[in-house]
Scaffold this motif. Structure first.
Motif, PDB file in Angstrom:
ATOM      1  N   VAL A   3      -5.938   0.853  -4.061  1.00 11.26           N
ATOM      2  CA  VAL A   3      -5.688   1.416  -2.735  1.00 11.26           C
ATOM      3  C   VAL A   3      -7.001   1.643  -1.993  1.00 11.26           C
ATOM      4  O   VAL A   3      -7.117   1.359  -0.792  1.00 11.26           O
ATOM      5  CB  VAL A   3      -4.906   2.740  -2.849  1.00 11.26           C
ATOM      6  CG1 VAL A   3      -4.811   3.437  -1.490  1.00 11.26           C
ATOM      7  CG2 VAL A   3      -3.508   2.491  -3.407  1.00 11.26           C
ATOM      8  N   TRP A  49      -8.415  -1.460  -0.246  1.00  9.87           N
ATOM      9  CA  TRP A  49      -7.766  -1.713   1.055  1.00  9.87           C
ATOM     10  C   TRP A  49      -8.200  -0.680   2.083  1.00  9.87           C
ATOM     11  O   TRP A  49      -8.501  -1.011   3.233  1.00  9.87           O
ATOM     12  CB  TRP A  49      -6.248  -1.671   0.867  1.00  9.87           C
ATOM     13  CG  TRP A  49      -5.477  -1.822   2.162  1.00  9.87           C
ATOM     14  CD1 TRP A  49      -5.114  -2.989   2.765  1.00  9.87           C
ATOM     15  CD2 TRP A  49      -4.998  -0.770   3.008  1.00  9.87           C
ATOM     16  NE1 TRP A  49      -4.433  -2.738   3.929  1.00  9.87           N
ATOM     17  CE2 TRP A  49      -4.340  -1.377   4.103  1.00  9.87           C
ATOM     18  CE3 TRP A  49      -5.043   0.626   2.941  1.00  9.87           C
ATOM     19  CZ2 TRP A  49      -3.751  -0.634   5.127  1.00  9.87           C
ATOM     20  CZ3 TRP A  49      -4.449   1.367   3.955  1.00  9.87           C
ATOM     21  CH2 TRP A  49      -3.806   0.736   5.030  1.00  9.87           C
ATOM     22  N   ILE A 101       0.832  -1.199   0.000  1.00  9.78           N
ATOM     23  CA  ILE A 101       0.000   0.000   0.000  1.00  9.78           C
ATOM     24  C   ILE A 101       0.871   1.255   0.000  1.00  9.78           C
ATOM     25  O   ILE A 101       0.587   2.231  -0.711  1.00  9.78           O
ATOM     26  CB  ILE A 101      -0.956  -0.001   1.205  1.00  9.78           C
ATOM     27  CG1 ILE A 101      -1.952  -1.157   1.090  1.00  9.78           C
ATOM     28  CG2 ILE A 101      -1.693   1.329   1.314  1.00  9.78           C
ATOM     29  CD1 ILE A 101      -2.844  -1.096  -0.135  1.00  9.78           C
TER      30      ILE A 101
END
Length: 406
Positions: free
Chosen positions: A191, A194, A20
């Protein structure tokens, strides 16, 4: 789209989530590359549209001020309630702005286009900092450096873009950068997936009962520390603006370099800043945020004072050292402020990073006006004194003490 409250929340994760961090850093590179198009195209616009230094300053002011004013507002809002998919939506505004830059035919159209890019940046930066904070685990300095180094890398590409794209293709070369926005939107969808999961799992920490007098004392210390940080950001951003926006003209006028040759020198400064940003976080994790900020800004002062008087052959190493040293504190300043206000990650990230853009914007106008009234040479000598304000770091409280109190 999931929402969650962020006030007084604990963002700690059990481990550093490197995929990430690298993803958000990569998007930071793409985002700031698009922003870097604006100063990169300055020499082209000055020649083709007959713009003055003051008008160039207003263009930079519009871009930076749009993002700087909006960043803390976006951060304040998302501290309370946010959507994990606000990141790709914001990048869409940057995509529209890049299309406008490529096809603008007047000063006014340029201004409107950079507003779009500025709004996209205003959404990305505070939320990107939050993602980095959430993915950091126990290595906040390193995590913020990884995130910020992406942005500095993107910014450092401006001289290369001028030499390889805008000199041969002119203003219309900006259309190539719409592909960067498209790639960024794609990565941000990953992203955001998540991020959405993290929002659902965040728990509010147990409340702490502290005496009112103790709380008031801490608030005063925190406010004082934030005030000093803001002043340091002002000095650093004004100096950065002088180098990144106008030093190319100083080299052209004072040393007879071509536009392409001047970009090489500017690239050295920008590239060194990338290395400095990456190095700063891990160093600060070891020696302390305050110590790193002091040596970063104050340590630049002797080199900055010598730069306007240096012979051409020594400018390369000087620019490298200045760019490296002064940028070691960029990510660290954000982390210092985040740890002072752990319940306001979005707002404080937007404030510090947005303030850097805003001060750079103001610096672009002020320094452009000084250059028009006096000369590029006089302006560069003036800004060389700004790193001396790093001495004010001595008045910052010890961040470890404040963290235990808060």
């Amino acid at each position: 789209m999931g929402t969650a409250s962020f006030k007084s929340q604990d963002y700690r994760t059990p481990a550093t989530i490197y995929p990430i961090l690298f993803a958000i850093s990569f998007v930071h590179l793409l985002n700031d590359s698009m922003q870097a198009v604006i100063p990169a195209i300055f020499p082209i616009l000055q020649e083709s549209m007959k713009l003055s230094f003051t008008q160039l300053g207003w263009i930079a002011f519009t871009l930076n001020m749009t993002s700087s004013v909006m960043q803390p507002l976006v951060g304040w809002y998302t501290d309370k309630s946010t959507s994990s998919y606000i990141l790709p939506l914001g990048m869409g505004a940057s995509l529209l702005g890049m299309i406008g830059i490529a096809y603008s035919t007047s000063f006014e159209m340029i201004i409107l286009s950079v507003i779009g890019i500025g709004l996209g940046s205003a959404v990305f930066h505070p939320e990107g900092s939050r993602v980095a904070y959430m993915a950091a685990g126990g290595r906040r300095g390193l995590a913020q450096s990884i995130y910020q180094v992406g942005g500095n890398t993107g910014s450092s590409l401006a001289p290369i873009m001028t030499a390889l794209i805008f000199v041969p293709f002119g203003q219309h070369g900006a259309i190539w950068f719409t592909s960067l926005a498209a790639i960024a939107i794609f990565v941000l969808m990953y992203v955001s997936s998540w991020y959405s999961q993290q929002l659902l799992s965040i728990q509010k920490p147990a409340g702490q009962n502290k005496p009112a007098a103790a709380v008031s004392s801490v608030k005063k210390k925190v406010a004082f520390a934030i005030g000093i940080i803001i002043f340091l950001v002002f000095a650093r951003s004004f100096y950065f603006s002088g180098i990144s926006n106008f030093y190319q003209f100083y080299l052209i006028d004072g040393y007879g370099l071509s536009i392409t040759q001047a970009q090489v020198y500017l690239f050295v400064y920008m590239a060194a800043g990338v290395l400095g940003t990456f190095a700063g976080g891990p160093i600060a994790d070891r020696i302390g945020r305050k110590n790193l900020i002091f040596w970063s800004i104050t340590g630049t002062a002797p080199l900055a004072l010598f730069l306007p008087h240096a012979n051409l052959w020594i400018i390369f190493p000087l620019l490298f050292l200045i760019g490296f040293i002064i940028n070691t504190s960029f990510a660290v300043t954000v982390v210092y402020a985040q740890e002072l206000l752990p319940g306001r990650i979005g707002m404080v990230s937007g404030l510090i990073v947005g303030l850097a853009f805003g001060m750079g914007a103001l610096g672009s106008v002020v320094l452009g006006k000084i250059s028009d009234i006096t000369s590029i040479s006089a302006m560069m000598q003036l800004v060389s004194f700004l790193p001396l304000f790093g001495l004010f770091t001595l008045f910052l409280p010890n961040e470890r003490t404040l963290r235990t109190e808060t």
